[in-house]
Enzyme design. Sequence first.
Site, mmCIF file in Angstrom:
data_model
loop_
_atom_site.group_PDB
_atom_site.id
_atom_site.type_symbol
_atom_site.label_atom_id
_atom_site.label_comp_id
_atom_site.label_asym_id
_atom_site.label_seq_id
_atom_site.Cartn_x
_atom_site.Cartn_y
_atom_site.Cartn_z
ATOM 1 N N HIS A 1 27.068 30.200 23.404
ATOM 2 C CA HIS A 1 27.917 30.937 22.459
ATOM 3 C C HIS A 1 27.134 30.958 21.157
ATOM 4 O O HIS A 1 27.251 30.054 20.334
ATOM 5 C CB HIS A 1 29.282 30.261 22.287
ATOM 6 C CG HIS A 1 30.116 30.329 23.529
ATOM 7 N ND1 HIS A 1 31.212 29.529 23.748
ATOM 8 C CD2 HIS A 1 30.006 31.101 24.636
ATOM 9 C CE1 HIS A 1 31.740 29.812 24.934
ATOM 10 N NE2 HIS A 1 31.020 30.755 25.487
ATOM 11 N N ASP B 1 23.025 1.326 27.942
ATOM 12 C CA ASP B 1 21.763 1.679 27.294
ATOM 13 C C ASP B 1 21.117 2.917 27.912
ATOM 14 O O ASP B 1 19.910 3.102 27.862
ATOM 15 C CB ASP B 1 20.792 0.501 27.347
ATOM 16 C CG ASP B 1 20.521 0.050 28.770
ATOM 17 O OD1 ASP B 1 21.211 0.544 29.686
ATOM 18 O OD2 ASP B 1 19.631 -0.785 28.965
ATOM 19 N N TYR C 1 42.884 37.228 35.740
ATOM 20 C CA TYR C 1 43.230 35.935 36.326
ATOM 21 C C TYR C 1 44.713 35.956 36.669
ATOM 22 O O TYR C 1 45.555 35.982 35.765
ATOM 23 C CB TYR C 1 42.904 34.812 35.335
ATOM 24 C CG TYR C 1 41.513 34.974 34.752
ATOM 25 C CD1 TYR C 1 40.405 34.448 35.399
ATOM 26 C CD2 TYR C 1 41.316 35.720 33.580
ATOM 27 C CE1 TYR C 1 39.129 34.629 34.886
ATOM 28 C CE2 TYR C 1 40.037 35.914 33.065
ATOM 29 C CZ TYR C 1 38.950 35.370 33.715
ATOM 30 O OH TYR C 1 37.687 35.559 33.213
ATOM 31 N N GLU D 1 30.167 38.977 34.600
ATOM 32 C CA GLU D 1 29.509 38.782 33.302
ATOM 33 C C GLU D 1 28.020 39.088 33.375
ATOM 34 O O GLU D 1 27.307 38.564 34.230
ATOM 35 C CB GLU D 1 29.701 37.319 32.857
ATOM 36 C CG GLU D 1 28.976 36.969 31.581
ATOM 37 C CD GLU D 1 29.250 35.545 31.113
ATOM 38 O OE1 GLU D 1 29.598 34.699 31.963
ATOM 39 O OE2 GLU D 1 29.114 35.275 29.906
ATOM 40 N N ARG E 1 35.827 37.276 37.244
ATOM 41 C CA ARG E 1 35.069 37.551 36.016
ATOM 42 C C ARG E 1 33.716 38.092 36.431
ATOM 43 O O ARG E 1 33.113 37.581 37.379
ATOM 44 C CB ARG E 1 34.927 36.272 35.165
ATOM 45 C CG ARG E 1 34.158 36.470 33.884
ATOM 46 C CD ARG E 1 34.486 35.397 32.821
ATOM 47 N NE ARG E 1 34.058 34.058 33.144
ATOM 48 C CZ ARG E 1 34.883 33.053 33.444
ATOM 49 N NH1 ARG E 1 36.195 33.234 33.470
ATOM 50 N NH2 ARG E 1 34.409 31.849 33.725
ATOM 51 N N HIS F 1 37.761 27.421 32.048
ATOM 52 C CA HIS F 1 36.594 26.540 31.936
ATOM 53 C C HIS F 1 36.650 25.412 32.962
ATOM 54 O O HIS F 1 36.384 24.246 32.669
ATOM 55 C CB HIS F 1 36.469 25.983 30.510
ATOM 56 C CG HIS F 1 36.072 27.022 29.515
ATOM 57 N ND1 HIS F 1 36.234 26.874 28.163
ATOM 58 C CD2 HIS F 1 35.517 28.256 29.690
ATOM 59 C CE1 HIS F 1 35.788 27.968 27.542
ATOM 60 N NE2 HIS F 1 35.358 28.821 28.450
ATOM 61 N N GLU G 1 31.799 40.325 29.589
ATOM 62 C CA GLU G 1 32.423 39.527 30.634
ATOM 63 C C GLU G 1 33.929 39.736 30.750
ATOM 64 O O GLU G 1 34.717 38.830 30.494
ATOM 65 C CB GLU G 1 32.117 38.040 30.442
ATOM 66 C CG GLU G 1 32.352 37.488 29.050
ATOM 67 C CD GLU G 1 31.998 35.992 28.975
ATOM 68 O OE1 GLU G 1 32.495 35.236 29.813
ATOM 69 O OE2 GLU G 1 31.230 35.615 28.081
ATOM 70 N N HIS H 1 40.828 36.057 27.231
ATOM 71 C CA HIS H 1 39.633 35.750 26.424
ATOM 72 C C HIS H 1 39.008 37.045 25.920
ATOM 73 O O HIS H 1 39.453 38.137 26.258
ATOM 74 C CB HIS H 1 38.626 34.933 27.238
ATOM 75 C CG HIS H 1 38.170 35.581 28.514
ATOM 76 N ND1 HIS H 1 37.305 36.652 28.552
ATOM 77 C CD2 HIS H 1 38.478 35.311 29.815
ATOM 78 C CE1 HIS H 1 37.080 36.995 29.807
ATOM 79 N NE2 HIS H 1 37.791 36.211 30.596
ATOM 80 N N ASP I 1 23.650 33.450 31.057
ATOM 81 C CA ASP I 1 25.099 33.234 31.202
ATOM 82 C C ASP I 1 25.674 34.339 32.074
ATOM 83 O O ASP I 1 26.000 35.411 31.587
ATOM 84 C CB ASP I 1 25.756 33.233 29.817
ATOM 85 C CG ASP I 1 27.252 32.967 29.879
ATOM 86 O OD1 ASP I 1 27.749 32.633 30.976
ATOM 87 O OD2 ASP I 1 27.912 33.099 28.836
ATOM 88 N N ASP J 1 30.445 30.892 37.219
ATOM 89 C CA ASP J 1 29.956 31.203 35.871
ATOM 90 C C ASP J 1 28.886 30.161 35.572
ATOM 91 O O ASP J 1 29.201 28.993 35.319
ATOM 92 C CB ASP J 1 31.119 31.123 34.876
ATOM 93 C CG ASP J 1 30.724 31.558 33.466
ATOM 94 O OD1 ASP J 1 29.518 31.577 33.158
ATOM 95 O OD2 ASP J 1 31.641 31.863 32.678
#
Length: 470
Positions: free
Chosen positions: A393, A68, A421, A440, A438, A275, A417, A382, A303, A292
């Site tokens: 996004h 609950d 990798y 960004e 990365r 991710h 960004e 990406h 972001d 990130d």
Amino acid sequence: MQWPISSVPHWHFGWLVKYKQLAATSAGRNIKMDITVYQQRRQTVLNKIGEDGIAIIFAAPEQRRSNDTEYPFRQDSYFHYLTGFPEPGAALILNGREHTSTLLCRNKDPEHEIWNGFRYGYTAAREQFAFDSADDINQWPVLLKQALAGHRRLFALWGLYPENDPKLIELWYEVARIANYRSANGSTIAPDSLVNLASILDPMRLIKDKHEQSIMRIAAEISAQAHIRAMQTTRAGQYEYQVEAEILHEFMQRGARYPSYNSIVAGGKNACCLHYVSNNCQLQQNDLLMIDAGAEYQMYAGDISRTFPVSGRFSSAQKDIYDIVLAVNQASITSTVKQANWQNISATAISMLTQGLIDLGILHGSLEQNIETQTYRRFYMHGLGHWLGLDVHDVGGRFDSNEQPILLQAGMVTTIEPGLYISAADDIPQAFHNIGIRIEDNVLITETGNEVLTASVPKTTAEIETLMQY
Ligand code: MG
Ligand code: MG
């Protein structure tokens, strides 16, 4: 810790001033809600759907976490955009023929409110959020069915909350049947088309108005300060989630109750998982840490990604890769201006990243050949960025309905960004193994150029190394 003033680089002063201003203006308080902003948006939608259109937009449902207990409630972005109303169990009907907006929500319930908190109830909600009328949420099928007759088009965000769609179709069908029967006498019109309201709302949300821009500046600045805190506090031996705790601490201390998405705190090879959100590994002295993370402030997302050495010093190989990504980040930001074609900016980014990998001996052959065969995709898999706004996004797309690129316009906010990798592999020099980087930023396009909303976080290797000494 006090910094000896003489040893503080000049760019620290800008941060300190901003930091103090922000602490004074944003921590623990909310921007006073300007109801006219939401009213004006509803008027715009009413004008766009026209006299023969009717629209319904639902609030987000609550989500059960276990037994609950529930996940923290977050209002639906579209619903918020048009209402500012913060509760679940609500819907908005925009009636084009009457040119009215009606809120349907839960009514006051003293006993329920003792357990689960305040509700506006429909009388206060109508007054305080400036709707033409308000009623009980349980009445939405009845009220919508009554209002459907006389409209030719039913707008909804089809598929967004699929549980609502069958009910809407059923209501539409019931009204259409009666209308068809009565139309012999010419007395009733029913919707003959079901239209996706996103076709109206997405282009509106793509251009951020002044109200949105002011909120996004704060979301970005809070996010920036959290990244600075992470750089200042990270030490080898910590777990990634402990760095995440520093980030969340800074968000909340500055008035952002939640992150805008699950924070990625990825040490070493974990950064090669795009991710990665497990955040449960121990940081190693010689690894990079890629973070990130962004704050959500007043429903709007920050972001930011930054990558820095756990030790405070980049190795030569780490710096080599870093500077390729940084150059792409900077060149892309410079090109992100009004009337620019995003596809061209993205293509240039791919070209620069690929050339950088060739120069380091990670890719082989000519630039043209590598781009033709997309060998770079092993290391850059990406896109260069995405729209940013109520959703991290954000809605809007990069192409119009004729599949033509949407040229950048003032008021759009995009992330920039680029990343590289490099997982461990026999054909890659060992010094480059497990480097994931990365960088960004959040960029608002203006009439005269752009505004980098996230400029406070250092991003050259020298700036980062200097910050990490303190
Ligand atoms: Mg990000
Ligand atoms: Mg992003």
